[in-house]
Design an enzyme around this catalytic site. Structure first.
Site, short mmCIF file in Angstrom:
data_model
loop_
_atom_site.label_atom_id
_atom_site.label_comp_id
_atom_site.label_asym_id
_atom_site.label_seq_id
_atom_site.Cartn_x
_atom_site.Cartn_y
_atom_site.Cartn_z
N TYR A 54 0.71 -1.19 -0.02
CA TYR A 54 0.32 -0.26 -0.03
C TYR A 54 0.75 1.31 0.09
CZ TYR A 54 -4.73 -1.06 0.33
OH TYR A 54 -6.27 -1.15 -0.13
N GLU A 56 -0.65 5.02 -0.38
CA GLU A 56 -0.94 6.04 -0.51
C GLU A 56 -0.46 7.35 -0.26
OE1 GLU A 56 -2.56 3.62 1.53
OE2 GLU A 56 -3.89 3.85 1.69
N ASP A 201 -7.29 13.94 -24.25
CA ASP A 201 -7.30 12.38 -23.96
C ASP A 201 -6.70 12.02 -25.11
OD1 ASP A 201 -7.56 10.01 -23.20
OD2 ASP A 201 -10.30 10.56 -22.89
N THR A 228 -4.73 6.16 -21.50
CA THR A 228 -4.54 4.81 -20.81
C THR A 228 -3.21 4.92 -20.86
OG1 THR A 228 -5.24 4.30 -23.06
CG2 THR A 228 -6.97 4.93 -20.74
N LYS A 231 -3.14 1.10 -24.52
CA LYS A 231 -3.12 1.04 -25.69
C LYS A 231 -2.12 0.97 -27.03
CE LYS A 231 -8.01 2.68 -25.43
NZ LYS A 231 -7.81 3.50 -24.15
N ARG A 237 -2.32 -2.44 -18.41
CA ARG A 237 -3.72 -1.18 -18.21
C ARG A 237 -3.57 -0.43 -17.13
NH1 ARG A 237 -6.76 -4.29 -21.92
NH2 ARG A 237 -8.08 -2.21 -21.60
N1 DSN Z 1 -12.45 0.65 -25.27
C1 DSN Z 1 -11.93 1.59 -25.60
C2 DSN Z 1 -12.26 2.04 -26.76
O1 DSN Z 1 -12.08 0.64 -27.30
O2 DSN Z 1 -11.47 2.60 -27.40
C3 DSN Z 1 -12.67 2.85 -24.50
O3 DSN Z 1 -12.67 2.97 -23.45
#
Ligand code: DSN
Length: 420
Positions: A54, A56, A201, A228, A231, A237
Site C-alpha cells: 500500500y 497512498e 485525451d 490510458t 493501447k 492497463r
Molecule cells: N474501450 C476503449 C476503446 O475501445 O476505445 C475506450 O475506452
C-alpha cells in the site's frame, strides 16, 4: 507457451481459462483498435510483489512506511513519462482512462461547469460526457463535430461559436473512433479565447505521439493531457494525467489522491515505468511508424475493393468501415462473421448512424496489436482478403471453417510476446 504451474496446481478452472485465452490470442488476429500485446518485461512486472504494497500519497510523501522501493518505481515512471511527452508534471496513479478523466474534471472544474467535447457519434468517448455517465449529473457537456464526414475535418468555426456561447471551462480534444489528426493550434486558440483549459485525451494515440508519428499537444500549449497506458503506448492497463506545469499538476495530484482514488496499484506503476522505458527506445519509433503504415495500407486496400470508410481513409492506427454502405451488412454481423474465422474487431456506430448503438452500421479496425506481432503492409493485404472473403461467403459455414484454419496457419508466423 508458459506453464503457470503454481496457478495450475492452485486453481485448475482459472488455469484452464488462461490457457484458452493464450491460445485464442496466438491463433487469432487482434484488430480491436484499443488493444495491444505488452512485452515479456512489462507482463512480468505486472505479476510481481509490488502488488503487496500500500502506498497512498506520492514519492517522498506517503501515509505508510516501507516505501523505499515503491518510491523508486513511481519516480522513474513519472520522470520517464515527462521525458516521453515533454511536459512538466505527470501523475501515473490513475487506475484506467475513465478514472483519469474523472480526476481531471474534478481538478479543473466546479460542479455545473461546462465542457466542450467531440460529438460522441463523431468519435468521442463515454467519459467525455455521454448521457449514460454520472459525469453528466455534475458537469454540463456541449459538443463539436466534424464539418465534413468525407474528409474528417473538424468544424472549428462552429467550435468557436459554441465556445463563445456556452463558456466552457475545458475544451476537450481526443477521440476513440476518429481516424484523423486534428489542429491542436486551432483548438488551443479557441480555448484561450474563452479562458478555458485545453485538454487532450490521447488514450488511443499516446504511442503514436510518444513515437513521434503524431503531433504532441503540449507543443501547441495544451494544459493537460490524459491517457490510458495500454493501447498504442503498449504498457500495462492503466491511466495517467500529464500537465504542462507543476501548478496545474498540484491540482491534478490532489484530485487523484485523496480526491478520487485510494492506494495506487504499484505493480502496474512499475510496469508503466518499464513500458515508458521501452517507448523511449528507437525501436518504438519504428513500431509507431509501422502502425500507421499498416493502417493506411489496409484502409487503401479495402477502399480499392469497394469498402466505404468514414473520412475516406486514416491518419492513425484505426479506420471506421461503414458496412451498410460497403456491403449492406450491419456492423454486428460483420463482427460475428469475422469472429468465427478468428479475426476480432468491434462493431461501431458511424457518424449520424441511423441504426442503434448495439446494432450499428460500422466496424472499427485497428493495427496496433498486429503491428506488435510483426505484420507489415503485405500482411494487411492477406488479412483484408480473409475479411472480404468471409463477408462475401458469410452464409457458407464450410467456407468459413476453411478460412478459420487458414487464419490459424497465417498467425503461426507472428508470435505473441509473452506467449510464444
Ligand atoms: N474501450 C476503449 C476503446 O475501445 O476505445 C475506450 O475506452
Amino acid at each position: 507457451m508458459p506453464t503457470y504451474s503454481a496457478l495450475a496446481a492452485a486453481d485448475p478452472a482459472i488455469h484452464a481459462a488462461l490457457q484458452g485465452e493464450m491460445l485464442r490470442q496466438q491463433e487469432g488476429v487482434e484488430l480491436i483498435a484499443s488493444e495491444n500485446y505488452v512485452s515479456p518485461a512489462v507482463l512480468e512486472t505486472m505479476g510481481t510483489v509490488f502488488n503487496n504494497k500500500y502506498s497512498e500519497g506520492y514519492p517522498g510523501k506517503r501515509y505508510y512506511g516501507g516505501q523505499e522501493f515503491t518510491d523508486v518505481v513511481e519516480s522513474l515512471a513519472i520522470e520517464r513519462a515527462k521525458q516521453l511527452f515533454r511536459c512538466g508534471h505527470a501523475n501515473v496513479q490513475p487506475h484506467a482512462g475513465c478514472p483519469a478523466n474523472v480526476a481531471m474534471y474534478f481538478a479543473l472544474l466546479e460542479p455545473g461547469d461546462c465542457v466542450l467535447g467531440m460529438d460522441l457519434s463523431h468519435g468521442g468517448h463515454l467519459s467525455h460526457g455521454h448521457p449514460v455517465t454520472y459525469l453528466t449529473k455534475i458537469f454540463r457537456f456541449v459538443r463539436y463535430g466534424m464539418k465534413d464526414i468525407e474528409t474528417g475535418e473538424l468544424d472549428y468555426d462552429a467550435m468557436l461559436e459554441t465556445a463563445k456561447k456556452e463558456k466552457p471551462k475545458i475544451v476537450l480534444a481526443g477521440y476513440s473512433a476518429y481516424p484523423r489528426e486534428v489542429d491542436y493550434a486551432k483548438i488551443k486558440t479557441i480555448a484561450e479565447e474563452v479562458g478555458a483549459y485545453a485538454v487532450m485525451d490521447m488514450a488511443h494515440i499516446a504511442g503514436l505521439i510518444a513515437g513521434g508519428v503524431h503531433k504532441n499537444p503540449f507543443d501547441y500549449g495544451f494544459d493537460v493531457v490524459t491517457t490510458t497506458t495500454h493501447k498504442t503506448l503498449r504498457g500495462p492497463r492503466g491511466g495517467m494525467i500529464l500537465s504542462k506545469d507543476a501548478e496545474i499538476g498540484k491540482k491534478i495530484d490532489k484530485s487523484v489522491f485523496p480526491g478520487f482514488q485510494g492506494g495506487p496499484i504499484m505493480q502496474m506503476i512499475a510496469a508503466k515505468a518499464v513500458a515508458f522505458g521501452e517507448a523511449q527506445k528507437p525501436e518504438f519509433k519504428e513500431y509507431a511508424a509501422q502502425i500507421v503504415k499498416n493502417s493506411k495500407h489496409l484502409a487503401q486496400y479495402l477502399m480499392d475493393r469497394g469498402a466505404k470508410l468514414v473520412t475516406n481513409g486514416t491518419d492513425n492506427h484505426l479506420m471506421l468501415v461503414d458496412c451498410i454502405r460497403s456491403w449492406n451488412v450491419p456492423g454486428g454481423e460483420v463482427e460475428t462473421v469475422l469472429d468465427s474465422i478468428g479475426i476480432t474487431l468491434n462493431k461501431n456506430s458511424v457518424p449520424n448512424d441511423q441504426r442503434k448503438p448495439m446494432d450499428p452500421s460500422g466496424v472499427r479496425i485497428g493495427t496496433p496489436a498486429i503491428t506488435t506481432r510483426g505484420m507489415k503492409e503485405k500482411d494487411m493485404e492477406i488479412l483484408a482478403d480473409f475479411m472480404l472473403t468471409a463477408i462475401e461467403r458469410r452464409g457458407d459455414s464450410a467456407a468459413l471453417r476453411t478460412l478459420h484454419e487458414e487464419v490459424k496457419v497465417f498467425c503461426k508466423k507472428f508470435p505473441v510476446p509473452g506467449i510464444a
